[in-house]
Design an enzyme around this catalytic site. Structure first.
Site, PDB file in Angstrom:
ATOM      1  N   GLY A  12       0.943  -1.257  -0.145  1.00  9.62           N
ATOM      2  CA  GLY A  12       0.197  -0.140   0.096  1.00  9.62           C
ATOM      3  C   GLY A  12       0.908   1.235   0.109  1.00  9.62           C
ATOM      4  O   GLY A  12       0.558   2.279   0.704  1.00  9.62           O
ATOM      5  N   SER A  39       0.966  -4.052   5.027  1.00  2.87           N
ATOM      6  CA  SER A  39       1.231  -4.179   6.464  1.00  2.87           C
ATOM      7  C   SER A  39       1.700  -2.837   7.331  1.00  2.87           C
ATOM      8  O   SER A  39       2.601  -2.159   6.913  1.00  2.87           O
ATOM      9  CB  SER A  39       2.632  -5.229   6.675  1.00  2.87           C
ATOM     10  OG  SER A  39       3.227  -5.000   7.757  1.00  2.87           O
ATOM     11  N   ILE A  42       5.326  -2.947   8.607  1.00  2.98           N
ATOM     12  CA  ILE A  42       6.274  -2.618   7.433  1.00  2.98           C
ATOM     13  C   ILE A  42       6.226  -1.286   7.136  1.00  2.98           C
ATOM     14  O   ILE A  42       7.286  -0.702   7.020  1.00  2.98           O
ATOM     15  CB  ILE A  42       6.263  -3.579   6.584  1.00  2.98           C
ATOM     16  CG1 ILE A  42       6.505  -5.076   7.029  1.00  2.98           C
ATOM     17  CG2 ILE A  42       7.442  -3.386   5.452  1.00  2.98           C
ATOM     18  CD1 ILE A  42       6.292  -6.071   5.969  1.00  2.98           C
ATOM     19  N   VAL A  47       9.359   8.296   0.805  1.00  3.71           N
ATOM     20  CA  VAL A  47      10.074   9.446  -0.182  1.00  3.71           C
ATOM     21  C   VAL A  47       9.287   9.416  -1.297  1.00  3.71           C
ATOM     22  O   VAL A  47       8.576   8.492  -1.880  1.00  3.71           O
ATOM     23  CB  VAL A  47      11.418   9.176  -0.027  1.00  3.71           C
ATOM     24  CG1 VAL A  47      12.016   9.556   1.317  1.00  3.71           C
ATOM     25  CG2 VAL A  47      11.787   7.920  -0.395  1.00  3.71           C
ATOM     26  N   LYS A  78       5.326  22.120 -10.647  1.00  3.73           N
ATOM     27  CA  LYS A  78       6.805  21.949 -10.949  1.00  3.73           C
ATOM     28  C   LYS A  78       6.976  22.201 -12.415  1.00  3.73           C
ATOM     29  O   LYS A  78       6.506  21.363 -13.399  1.00  3.73           O
ATOM     30  CB  LYS A  78       7.393  20.483 -10.883  1.00  3.73           C
ATOM     31  CG  LYS A  78       8.584  20.159 -11.085  1.00  3.73           C
ATOM     32  CD  LYS A  78       8.926  18.652 -10.733  1.00  3.73           C
ATOM     33  CE  LYS A  78       9.950  18.098 -11.478  1.00  3.73           C
ATOM     34  NZ  LYS A  78      10.525  16.745 -11.108  1.00  3.73           N
ATOM     35  N   VAL A 185       1.839 -10.200   5.106  1.00  6.33           N
ATOM     36  CA  VAL A 185       1.958 -11.582   4.384  1.00  6.33           C
ATOM     37  C   VAL A 185       3.001 -12.319   4.890  1.00  6.33           C
ATOM     38  O   VAL A 185       4.305 -12.004   4.887  1.00  6.33           O
ATOM     39  CB  VAL A 185       2.222 -11.379   2.914  1.00  6.33           C
ATOM     40  CG1 VAL A 185       2.546 -12.815   2.015  1.00  6.33           C
ATOM     41  CG2 VAL A 185       1.100 -10.657   2.318  1.00  6.33           C
ATOM     42  N   LEU A 341       8.655  -0.031  -6.646  1.00  6.63           N
ATOM     43  CA  LEU A 341      10.368  -0.651  -6.180  1.00  6.63           C
ATOM     44  C   LEU A 341      10.312  -1.794  -6.407  1.00  6.63           C
ATOM     45  O   LEU A 341      11.689  -2.288  -6.369  1.00  6.63           O
ATOM     46  CB  LEU A 341      10.651   0.051  -4.774  1.00  6.63           C
ATOM     47  CG  LEU A 341      10.218   1.593  -4.443  1.00  6.63           C
ATOM     48  CD1 LEU A 341      10.365   1.988  -2.852  1.00  6.63           C
ATOM     49  CD2 LEU A 341      11.394   2.355  -5.261  1.00  6.63           C
ATOM     50  N   TYR A 449      13.893   7.320 -24.585  1.00  5.02           N
ATOM     51  CA  TYR A 449      12.740   7.725 -23.568  1.00  5.02           C
ATOM     52  C   TYR A 449      12.582   9.221 -23.557  1.00  5.02           C
ATOM     53  O   TYR A 449      11.369   9.660 -23.407  1.00  5.02           O
ATOM     54  CB  TYR A 449      13.206   7.101 -22.283  1.00  5.02           C
ATOM     55  CG  TYR A 449      12.064   7.284 -21.274  1.00  5.02           C
ATOM     56  CD1 TYR A 449      11.081   6.760 -21.038  1.00  5.02           C
ATOM     57  CD2 TYR A 449      12.094   8.402 -20.205  1.00  5.02           C
ATOM     58  CE1 TYR A 449       9.943   6.855 -20.030  1.00  5.02           C
ATOM     59  CE2 TYR A 449      11.218   8.668 -19.290  1.00  5.02           C
ATOM     60  CZ  TYR A 449      10.185   7.946 -19.223  1.00  5.02           C
ATOM     61  OH  TYR A 449       9.052   8.165 -18.332  1.00  5.02           O
ATOM     62  N   TYR A 450      13.927   9.856 -23.602  1.00  3.26           N
ATOM     63  CA  TYR A 450      13.591  11.235 -23.457  1.00  3.26           C
ATOM     64  C   TYR A 450      13.635  12.006 -24.786  1.00  3.26           C
ATOM     65  O   TYR A 450      14.426  11.425 -25.624  1.00  3.26           O
ATOM     66  CB  TYR A 450      14.907  11.791 -22.528  1.00  3.26           C
ATOM     67  CG  TYR A 450      14.734  11.721 -21.370  1.00  3.26           C
ATOM     68  CD1 TYR A 450      14.029  12.629 -20.671  1.00  3.26           C
ATOM     69  CD2 TYR A 450      15.012  10.586 -20.477  1.00  3.26           C
ATOM     70  CE1 TYR A 450      13.799  12.682 -19.174  1.00  3.26           C
ATOM     71  CE2 TYR A 450      14.601  10.487 -19.321  1.00  3.26           C
ATOM     72  CZ  TYR A 450      13.970  11.604 -18.707  1.00  3.26           C
ATOM     73  OH  TYR A 450      13.637  11.459 -17.199  1.00  3.26           O
TER      74      TYR A 450
HETATM   75  C1  LIG Z   1      15.675   8.565  -1.910  1.00 10.85           C
HETATM   76  C2  LIG Z   1      14.539   8.314  -2.709  1.00 10.85           C
HETATM   77  C3  LIG Z   1      14.015   9.318  -3.637  1.00 10.85           C
HETATM   78  C4  LIG Z   1      12.702   9.213  -4.291  1.00 10.85           C
HETATM   79  N1  LIG Z   1      12.462  10.251  -5.176  1.00 10.85           N
HETATM   80  C5  LIG Z   1      11.175  10.186  -6.009  1.00 10.85           C
HETATM   81  C6  LIG Z   1      10.857  11.032  -6.646  1.00 10.85           C
HETATM   82  O1  LIG Z   1      11.181  12.595  -6.405  1.00 10.85           O
HETATM   83  N2  LIG Z   1       9.803  10.938  -7.505  1.00 10.85           N
HETATM   84  C7  LIG Z   1       9.512   9.668  -7.718  1.00 10.85           C
HETATM   85  O2  LIG Z   1       8.563   9.664  -8.694  1.00 10.85           O
HETATM   86  N3  LIG Z   1       9.774   8.675  -7.115  1.00 10.85           N
HETATM   87  C8  LIG Z   1      10.734   8.966  -6.156  1.00 10.85           C
HETATM   88  N4  LIG Z   1      11.263   7.972  -5.508  1.00 10.85           N
HETATM   89  C9  LIG Z   1      10.593   6.604  -5.346  1.00 10.85           C
HETATM   90  C10 LIG Z   1       9.291   6.399  -4.792  1.00 10.85           C
HETATM   91  O3  LIG Z   1       9.706   6.550  -3.456  1.00 10.85           O
HETATM   92  C11 LIG Z   1       8.645   5.079  -5.102  1.00 10.85           C
HETATM   93  O4  LIG Z   1       8.541   4.816  -6.283  1.00 10.85           O
HETATM   94  C12 LIG Z   1       7.224   5.196  -4.334  1.00 10.85           C
HETATM   95  O5  LIG Z   1       7.195   5.872  -3.275  1.00 10.85           O
HETATM   96  C13 LIG Z   1       6.599   3.948  -4.568  1.00 10.85           C
HETATM   97  O6  LIG Z   1       7.105   2.956  -3.670  1.00 10.85           O
HETATM   98  P1  LIG Z   1       6.424   1.752  -3.558  1.00 10.85           P
HETATM   99  O7  LIG Z   1       5.047   1.771  -3.450  1.00 10.85           O
HETATM  100  O8  LIG Z   1       6.892   0.912  -4.447  1.00 10.85           O
HETATM  101  O9  LIG Z   1       6.874   1.110  -2.217  1.00 10.85           O
HETATM  102  P2  LIG Z   1       6.665   1.260  -0.508  1.00 10.85           P
HETATM  103  O10 LIG Z   1       6.373   2.561  -0.370  1.00 10.85           O
HETATM  104  O11 LIG Z   1       7.794   0.986   0.077  1.00 10.85           O
HETATM  105  O12 LIG Z   1       5.426   0.451  -0.166  1.00 10.85           O
HETATM  106  C14 LIG Z   1       5.660  -1.058   0.122  1.00 10.85           C
HETATM  107  C15 LIG Z   1       4.313  -1.511   0.571  1.00 10.85           C
HETATM  108  O13 LIG Z   1       4.521  -2.878   0.671  1.00 10.85           O
HETATM  109  C16 LIG Z   1       3.962  -3.342   2.007  1.00 10.85           C
HETATM  110  N5  LIG Z   1       4.504  -4.629   2.261  1.00 10.85           N
HETATM  111  C17 LIG Z   1       6.107  -5.032   2.115  1.00 10.85           C
HETATM  112  N6  LIG Z   1       6.006  -6.205   2.369  1.00 10.85           N
HETATM  113  C18 LIG Z   1       4.713  -6.726   3.000  1.00 10.85           C
HETATM  114  C19 LIG Z   1       4.299  -7.974   3.589  1.00 10.85           C
HETATM  115  N7  LIG Z   1       5.089  -9.000   3.723  1.00 10.85           N
HETATM  116  N8  LIG Z   1       3.114  -8.029   3.864  1.00 10.85           N
HETATM  117  C20 LIG Z   1       2.354  -6.960   3.736  1.00 10.85           C
HETATM  118  N9  LIG Z   1       2.627  -5.757   3.259  1.00 10.85           N
HETATM  119  C21 LIG Z   1       3.853  -5.618   2.723  1.00 10.85           C
HETATM  120  C22 LIG Z   1       4.609  -2.162   2.801  1.00 10.85           C
HETATM  121  O14 LIG Z   1       3.626  -2.283   4.078  1.00 10.85           O
HETATM  122  C23 LIG Z   1       4.039  -0.994   1.906  1.00 10.85           C
HETATM  123  O15 LIG Z   1       2.522  -0.765   2.048  1.00 10.85           O
HETATM  124  C24 LIG Z   1      12.338   8.023  -4.371  1.00 10.85           C
HETATM  125  C25 LIG Z   1      12.993   6.979  -3.727  1.00 10.85           C
HETATM  126  C26 LIG Z   1      13.853   6.910  -2.872  1.00 10.85           C
HETATM  127  C27 LIG Z   1      14.292   5.869  -2.255  1.00 10.85           C
END
Ligand SMILES: Cc1cc2nc3c(=O)[nH]c(=O)nc-3n(C[C@H](O)[C@H](O)[C@H](O)COP(=O)(O)OP(=O)(O)OC[C@H]3O[C@@H](n4cnc5c(N)ncnc54)[C@H](O)[C@@H]3O)c2cc1C
Length: 506
Positions: A12, A39, A42, A47, A78, A185, A341, A449-450
């Site tokens: 989420g 979770s 977790i 960010v 932006k 999970v 990610l 891509y750009y």
């Molecule tokens: C330093 C940094 C800067 C960034 N800056 C940018 C930016 O400027 N622009 C941009 O577009 N992106 C940026 N990003 C990327 C951006 O943060 C992510 O793409 C975005 O937040 C999506 O993350 P996510 O949903 O994939 O993962 P997360 O936010 O990590 O979510 C993972 C989810 O999975 C759940 N989960 C994991 N394991 C389990 C389990 N076993 N059971 C139940 N739930 C579980 C967690 O609880 C959570 O809800 C940046 C990343 C970093 C590291």
């Protein structure tokens, strides 16, 4: 035909909730059942505060107006990104990378044209900032939304609080009947054929589905841990693997805010071992330093960022993060598609992560639908998403490869890094030989891509030109464009845009 209609999203974060919203919008009327499990123990990465213009199309698709979501997420506009101190070439210590807009058709051709002559040593101006309306809007701290009397839309992205955006998207998805489950999970059960059968939750529940969407962040619980899809690391191309974040300027009251100007651009400043972002929100500034742990440790990075922000003694909130830079070999494997990610990450220099998230979700929806809910379009989908990742990677690598800083071995090693793709080599050679870069980009089979204008901004913005010729050949063609006219054109266009802070408050 019995259409497999059960979808379970694991995770989420922003990726999970964007997927839930887009899938619900597309498939809800066809009777798909969508559940999202996350979770609380977790949590999310929390960010990611900058976007490309693609995020506007996301909100357009799910039918949400800016006036609804932006105030709830402390969001700002932006115009683009200002790159500071990446180049040491005199006159090119900073440049602005705009998002391409239709209005640029009046000024960008002069920029591209001049760059051809400047690459032959002829003294014509082609610093990108002079040729783009967005660059002036950003400099004047103006919004990219024009007054009614100026009928030329400008492309723009957003800055936002990622935790608040997540909460906003939960409400929207739940309103579309996405089932929200809070649990962890613990285990994943497979069918005999190797597909995912169900997720075993810590509350004892078993979650079955036809398609599992892995949005579990860097944990990559399904795609990597369970299905063992290999990870293709980009660490030889991109050295940065860590970040430290530090928000500043918390403004408690509306009165505080009223008197402060508000940037309408991201600022990316080169540091000793990486770069720092400055992202303006309505209530605070997001700051972070992305660096390579091979060249400096977390304490050094934190101290350098504190010094930049004048916070050496402050008890400001600090977070240290690790980044896994690269991509999975296949984003859709068996009955699982990875988004966010979990599928990979390219460092955030051009804030492309959510753009790739959206493209992956939309690409999957299209491929799964076009294949009549079978796996027949899986290979072409995977190829397309891989191409996207490589295209973004190459553009980001360009920022490092062409730097001219000599202050640390980090920058010197980056400038000498030979782990660059053949596509990137072709682009650079064309530029250095003074060839028409538009043609090179159009003719090559590469995975760009750009757009060409972005490549021109990067290379011209860094001042990658031969020395100017001492004796000027009389080159009447070099001065085809009247740059005073372009200055005036852009200046007058900019009068149709309001102050950023005032626009957001009104
Ligand atoms: C330093 C940094 C800067 C960034 N800056 C940018 C930016 O400027 N622009 C941009 O577009 N992106 C940026 N990003 C990327 C951006 O943060 C992510 O793409 C975005 O937040 C999506 O993350 P996510 O949903 O994939 O993962 P997360 O936010 O990590 O979510 C993972 C989810 O999975 C759940 N989960 C994991 N394991 C389990 C389990 N076993 N059971 C139940 N739930 C579980 C967690 O609880 C959570 O809800 C940046 C990343 C970093 C590291």
């Amino acid at each position: 035909m019995n259409i497999p209609k059960k979808i379970v999203i694991l995770g989420g974060g922003t990726a999970g909730w964007m997927a839930a919203n887009l899938m619900a919008k597309k498939w809800q009327s066809q009777g798909f059942e969508i559940a999202l499990v996350e979770s609380p123990a977790i949590g999310i990465i929390g960010v990611g505060e900058g976007s490309t213009p693609q995020l506007k199309t996301f909100f357009d698709i799910i039918g949400v107006q800016e006036s609804e979501w932006m105030p709830k997420c402390n969001a700002t506009y932006k115009n683009g990104i200002l790159f500071k101190d990446w180049s040491t070439r005199p006159g090119f210590e900073s440049y602005f990378h705009p998002f391409a807009s239709h209005i640029d058709a009046h000024s960008a051709p002069a920029f591209i044209y001049n760059s051809v002559f400047r690459r032959q040593g002829i003294a014509v101006d082609c610093h990108p900032d002079r040729f783009f309306l967005s660059a002036l809007l950003a400099k004047q701290q103006k919004t990219p939304i024009p007054d009614y009397n100026f009928p030329f839309p400008i492309s723009y992205g957003y800055h936002f609080d990622s935790a608040l955006l997540g909460k906003f998207l939960v409400e929207k998805a739940v309103a579309r009947k996405v089932k929200h489950i809070e649990a962890t999970v613990e285990d994943v059960a497979l069918h005999e054929n190797g597909d995912i059968n169900f997720l075993h939750l810590d509350n004892g529940q078993k979650l079955r589905a036809d398609i599992f969407v892995d949005c579990s962040g860097f944990r990559a619980q399904l795609i990597q841990k369970t299905l063992k899809v290999p990870f293709v690391s980009f660490k030889d191309n991109l050295f940065n693997d860590s970040a430290v974040t530090m928000p500043t300027n918390d403004m408690a009251t509306a009165e505080d805010k009223k008197d402060q100007k508000l940037n309408s651009q991201t600022i990316s400043t080169a540091m000793k071992y990486g770069w720092a972002w400055d992202i303006p929100l309505t209530n605070r500034t997001g700051n972070g330093y992305v660096y390579s742990s091979n060249y400096c440790n977390a304490d050094q990075a934190e101290t350098e960022l504190r010094a930049k922000l004048g916070l050496l003694e402050s008890d400001v909130e600090v977070r240290h993060l690790k980044m896994n830079v690269g991509r999975v070999e296949k984003h859709w494997a068996r009955n699982c598609v990875a988004i966010g990610l979990s599928q990979g990450f390219i460092e955030p220099l051009e804030a492309t992560a959510l753009h790739l998230v959206q493209e992956t979700i939309e690409g999957f929806i299209d491929a799964y639908s076009a294949g009549n809910y079978t796996h027949s379009h899986q290979d072409s989908f995977n190829q397309k998403i891989n191409n996207r990742f490589e295209g973004v990677r190459d553009y980001i690598v360009g920022h490092y490869r062409f730097n001219s800083r000599e202050d640390t071995s980090y920058w010197r090693d980056n400038a000498q890094n030979n782990h660059i793709s053949p596509q990137l080599k072709t682009i650079v050679q064309a530029w250095l030989k003074g060839e028409d870069l538009n043609k090179t980009l159009a003719n090559s089979n590469n995975v760009n891509y750009y757009p060409p204008v972005s490549w021109h901004c990067l290379l011209a913005g860094y001042g990658i030109f031969p020395p100017q010729l001492k004796t000027m050949p009389s080159h009447e063609h070099a001065h085809k464009y009247d740059l005073n006219y372009i200055d005036e054109f852009i200046k007058r266009c900019a009068t149709n845009f309001k102050d950023h802070r005032n626009f957001l408050i009104s």
